[in-house]
Motif scaffolding. Structure first.
Motif, PDB file in Angstrom:
ATOM      1  N   GLU A 130       0.830  -1.203   0.000  1.00 34.94           N
ATOM      2  CA  GLU A 130       0.000   0.000   0.000  1.00 34.94           C
ATOM      3  C   GLU A 130       0.863   1.251   0.000  1.00 34.94           C
ATOM      4  O   GLU A 130       1.945   1.273   0.585  1.00 34.94           O
ATOM      5  CB  GLU A 130      -0.929   0.008   1.212  1.00 34.94           C
ATOM      6  N   MET A 131       0.344   2.300  -0.651  1.00 31.79           N
ATOM      7  CA  MET A 131       1.069   3.558  -0.792  1.00 31.79           C
ATOM      8  C   MET A 131       0.115   4.706  -0.534  1.00 31.79           C
ATOM      9  O   MET A 131      -0.896   4.838  -1.221  1.00 31.79           O
ATOM     10  CB  MET A 131       1.632   3.640  -2.210  1.00 31.79           C
ATOM     11  N   GLY A 132       0.417   5.525   0.458  1.00 34.54           N
ATOM     12  CA  GLY A 132      -0.388   6.693   0.753  1.00 34.54           C
ATOM     13  C   GLY A 132       0.130   7.906  -0.004  1.00 34.54           C
ATOM     14  O   GLY A 132       1.339   8.093  -0.131  1.00 34.54           O
ATOM     15  N   ILE A 133      -0.787   8.727  -0.508  1.00 34.45           N
ATOM     16  CA  ILE A 133      -0.409   9.882  -1.324  1.00 34.45           C
ATOM     17  C   ILE A 133      -1.153  11.115  -0.824  1.00 34.45           C
ATOM     18  O   ILE A 133      -2.371  11.096  -0.660  1.00 34.45           O
ATOM     19  CB  ILE A 133      -0.740   9.639  -2.808  1.00 34.45           C
ATOM     20  N   LEU A 134      -0.379  12.174  -0.607  1.00 31.36           N
ATOM     21  CA  LEU A 134      -0.924  13.481  -0.257  1.00 31.36           C
ATOM     22  C   LEU A 134      -0.442  14.486  -1.289  1.00 31.36           C
ATOM     23  O   LEU A 134       0.460  14.196  -2.089  1.00 31.36           O
ATOM     24  CB  LEU A 134      -0.449  13.905   1.139  1.00 31.36           C
ATOM     25  N   TYR A 135      -1.004  15.674  -1.253  1.00 31.92           N
ATOM     26  CA  TYR A 135      -0.585  16.753  -2.138  1.00 31.92           C
ATOM     27  C   TYR A 135       0.925  16.946  -2.023  1.00 31.92           C
ATOM     28  O   TYR A 135       1.498  16.814  -0.956  1.00 31.92           O
ATOM     29  CB  TYR A 135      -1.318  18.041  -1.765  1.00 31.92           C
ATOM     30  N   ASP A 136       1.565  17.279  -3.140  1.00 31.70           N
ATOM     31  CA  ASP A 136       3.002  17.560  -3.225  1.00 31.70           C
ATOM     32  C   ASP A 136       3.844  16.291  -3.122  1.00 31.70           C
ATOM     33  O   ASP A 136       5.001  16.332  -2.696  1.00 31.70           O
ATOM     34  CB  ASP A 136       3.432  18.594  -2.183  1.00 31.70           C
ATOM     35  N   HIS A 137       3.272  15.143  -3.508  1.00 34.17           N
ATOM     36  CA  HIS A 137       4.002  13.874  -3.506  1.00 34.17           C
ATOM     37  C   HIS A 137       5.078  13.901  -4.579  1.00 34.17           C
ATOM     38  O   HIS A 137       4.923  14.538  -5.623  1.00 34.17           O
ATOM     39  CB  HIS A 137       3.028  12.714  -3.766  1.00 34.17           C
ATOM     40  N   GLU A 138       6.139  13.208  -4.331  1.00 36.34           N
ATOM     41  CA  GLU A 138       7.210  13.059  -5.314  1.00 36.34           C
ATOM     42  C   GLU A 138       6.650  12.312  -6.537  1.00 36.34           C
ATOM     43  O   GLU A 138       5.934  11.319  -6.386  1.00 36.34           O
ATOM     44  CB  GLU A 138       8.352  12.250  -4.683  1.00 36.34           C
ATOM     45  N   PRO A 139       6.968  12.755  -7.751  1.00 29.85           N
ATOM     46  CA  PRO A 139       6.468  12.065  -8.954  1.00 29.85           C
ATOM     47  C   PRO A 139       6.962  10.614  -9.026  1.00 29.85           C
ATOM     48  O   PRO A 139       8.132  10.333  -8.746  1.00 29.85           O
ATOM     49  CB  PRO A 139       7.047  12.880 -10.107  1.00 29.85           C
ATOM     50  N   VAL A 140       6.047   9.721  -9.368  1.00 31.42           N
ATOM     51  CA  VAL A 140       6.380   8.303  -9.466  1.00 31.42           C
ATOM     52  C   VAL A 140       5.304   7.594 -10.286  1.00 31.42           C
ATOM     53  O   VAL A 140       4.169   8.064 -10.378  1.00 31.42           O
ATOM     54  CB  VAL A 140       6.517   7.664  -8.054  1.00 31.42           C
ATOM     55  N   VAL A 141       5.665   6.480 -10.886  1.00 30.05           N
ATOM     56  CA  VAL A 141       4.724   5.602 -11.578  1.00 30.05           C
ATOM     57  C   VAL A 141       4.771   4.253 -10.863  1.00 30.05           C
ATOM     58  O   VAL A 141       5.856   3.737 -10.586  1.00 30.05           O
ATOM     59  CB  VAL A 141       5.080   5.433 -13.068  1.00 30.05           C
ATOM     60  N   VAL A 142       3.600   3.709 -10.529  1.00 30.85           N
ATOM     61  CA  VAL A 142       3.529   2.439  -9.802  1.00 30.85           C
ATOM     62  C   VAL A 142       2.597   1.462 -10.512  1.00 30.85           C
ATOM     63  O   VAL A 142       1.634   1.870 -11.157  1.00 30.85           O
ATOM     64  CB  VAL A 142       3.062   2.642  -8.343  1.00 30.85           C
ATOM     65  N   LEU A 143       2.886   0.178 -10.356  1.00 36.03           N
ATOM     66  CA  LEU A 143       2.013  -0.876 -10.866  1.00 36.03           C
ATOM     67  C   LEU A 143       0.950  -1.186  -9.817  1.00 36.03           C
ATOM     68  O   LEU A 143       1.260  -1.257  -8.625  1.00 36.03           O
ATOM     69  CB  LEU A 143       2.811  -2.141 -11.160  1.00 36.03           C
ATOM     70  N   LEU A 144      -0.266  -1.364 -10.266  1.00 34.22           N
ATOM     71  CA  LEU A 144      -1.377  -1.624  -9.354  1.00 34.22           C
ATOM     72  C   LEU A 144      -1.703  -3.107  -9.294  1.00 34.22           C
ATOM     73  O   LEU A 144      -1.599  -3.823 -10.287  1.00 34.22           O
ATOM     74  CB  LEU A 144      -2.618  -0.856  -9.800  1.00 34.22           C
ATOM     75  N   GLY A 145      -2.144  -3.536  -8.127  1.00 31.44           N
ATOM     76  CA  GLY A 145      -2.601  -4.903  -7.954  1.00 31.44           C
ATOM     77  C   GLY A 145      -4.097  -5.009  -8.224  1.00 31.44           C
ATOM     78  O   GLY A 145      -4.747  -4.045  -8.639  1.00 31.44           O
ATOM     79  N   TYR A 146      -4.622  -6.170  -7.971  1.00 30.17           N
ATOM     80  CA  TYR A 146      -6.059  -6.417  -8.100  1.00 30.17           C
ATOM     81  C   TYR A 146      -6.642  -6.257  -6.700  1.00 30.17           C
ATOM     82  O   TYR A 146      -6.863  -7.222  -5.988  1.00 30.17           O
ATOM     83  CB  TYR A 146      -6.312  -7.823  -8.649  1.00 30.17           C
ATOM     84  N   LYS A 147      -6.853  -5.014  -6.322  1.00 29.11           N
ATOM     85  CA  LYS A 147      -7.248  -4.710  -4.948  1.00 29.11           C
ATOM     86  C   LYS A 147      -8.188  -3.518  -4.914  1.00 29.11           C
ATOM     87  O   LYS A 147      -8.925  -3.281  -5.857  1.00 29.11           O
ATOM     88  CB  LYS A 147      -6.006  -4.401  -4.114  1.00 29.11           C
ATOM     89  N   THR A 148      -8.093  -2.762  -3.817  1.00 30.87           N
ATOM     90  CA  THR A 148      -8.958  -1.612  -3.598  1.00 30.87           C
ATOM     91  C   THR A 148      -8.135  -0.341  -3.458  1.00 30.87           C
ATOM     92  O   THR A 148      -7.106  -0.337  -2.808  1.00 30.87           O
ATOM     93  CB  THR A 148      -9.798  -1.823  -2.321  1.00 30.87           C
ATOM     94  N   LEU A 149      -8.611   0.703  -4.066  1.00 29.32           N
ATOM     95  CA  LEU A 149      -8.063   2.050  -3.919  1.00 29.32           C
ATOM     96  C   LEU A 149      -9.007   2.775  -2.975  1.00 29.32           C
ATOM     97  O   LEU A 149     -10.222   2.622  -3.077  1.00 29.32           O
ATOM     98  CB  LEU A 149      -8.044   2.704  -5.294  1.00 29.32           C
ATOM     99  N   SER A 150      -8.453   3.551  -2.045  1.00 28.06           N
ATOM    100  CA  SER A 150      -9.325   4.379  -1.203  1.00 28.06           C
ATOM    101  C   SER A 150      -8.884   5.827  -1.330  1.00 28.06           C
ATOM    102  O   SER A 150      -7.712   6.110  -1.576  1.00 28.06           O
ATOM    103  CB  SER A 150      -9.291   3.924   0.256  1.00 28.06           C
ATOM    104  N   TYR A 151      -9.834   6.709  -1.181  1.00 28.93           N
ATOM    105  CA  TYR A 151      -9.510   8.129  -1.219  1.00 28.93           C
ATOM    106  C   TYR A 151     -10.422   8.878  -0.257  1.00 28.93           C
ATOM    107  O   TYR A 151     -11.517   8.429   0.067  1.00 28.93           O
ATOM    108  CB  TYR A 151      -9.610   8.701  -2.635  1.00 28.93           C
ATOM    109  N   THR A 152      -9.910  10.002   0.228  1.00 28.21           N
ATOM    110  CA  THR A 152     -10.671  10.842   1.144  1.00 28.21           C
ATOM    111  C   THR A 152     -11.041  12.121   0.416  1.00 28.21           C
ATOM    112  O   THR A 152     -10.196  12.750  -0.220  1.00 28.21           O
ATOM    113  CB  THR A 152      -9.846  11.166   2.400  1.00 28.21           C
ATOM    114  N   GLN A 153     -12.300  12.450   0.522  1.00 27.12           N
ATOM    115  CA  GLN A 153     -12.827  13.640  -0.145  1.00 27.12           C
ATOM    116  C   GLN A 153     -13.720  14.364   0.863  1.00 27.12           C
ATOM    117  O   GLN A 153     -14.745  13.827   1.272  1.00 27.12           O
ATOM    118  CB  GLN A 153     -13.616  13.203  -1.374  1.00 27.12           C
TER     119      GLN A 153
END
Length: 133
Positions: A33-56
């Motif tokens: 798992e990888m948490g992301i907030l504003y101003d994150h360092e640029p990166v490209v990641v491979l995704l698994g067959y799982k769940t993405l969560s986000y806070t709005q």
């Protein structure tokens, strides 16, 4: 865009599932798992067959990511995935039947095991999201 918010786009080959401003994102990558907030360092990641969560606006929301990758920049996350669904779009009984079919195919030596494994991972991701796991 509001201060300290990011744009989250979830795009499949068929359509854009989501294109909104969010406060944070947690991705299930092939490395964990990888948490992301504003101003994150640029990166490209491979995704698994799982769940993405986000806070709005202090509300946590979830969607499946069925493979693909995510490009993360300072103020934007673009998720390109084979398929993505929200919990209310998933038919739990259908996902359970798909899981059973995939497990049966895996036990058959004449079947394409790679396709069966992918089908099983997709079904499990859908079931876990729907059941809140």
């Amino acid at each position: 865009m509001a201060k300290n918010k990011m744009r989250l786009q979830i795009i499949t080959p068929m359509k854009t599932i989501l294109d909104e401003e969010v406060d944070s994102v947690i991705l299930s990558t092939t490395e964990g798992e990888m948490g992301i907030l504003y101003d994150h360092e640029p990166v490209v990641v491979l995704l698994g067959y799982k769940t993405l969560s986000y806070t709005q606006d202090e509300v946590k929301k979830y969607a499946t990511t069925l493979g693909g990758f995510a490009e993360i920049t300072k103020d934007k996350i673009v998720v390109l995935t084979d398929a993505s669904e929200f919990a209310d779009e998933i038919d739990l009984e259908r996902a359970k039947r798909a899981k059973e079919r995939a497990e049966k195919r895996l036990s058959d030596s004449n079947m394409d095991h790679l396709r069966a494994e992918i089908a099983l991972k997709k079904a499990i991701a859908r079931i876990n999201l729907k059941e809140g796991k």
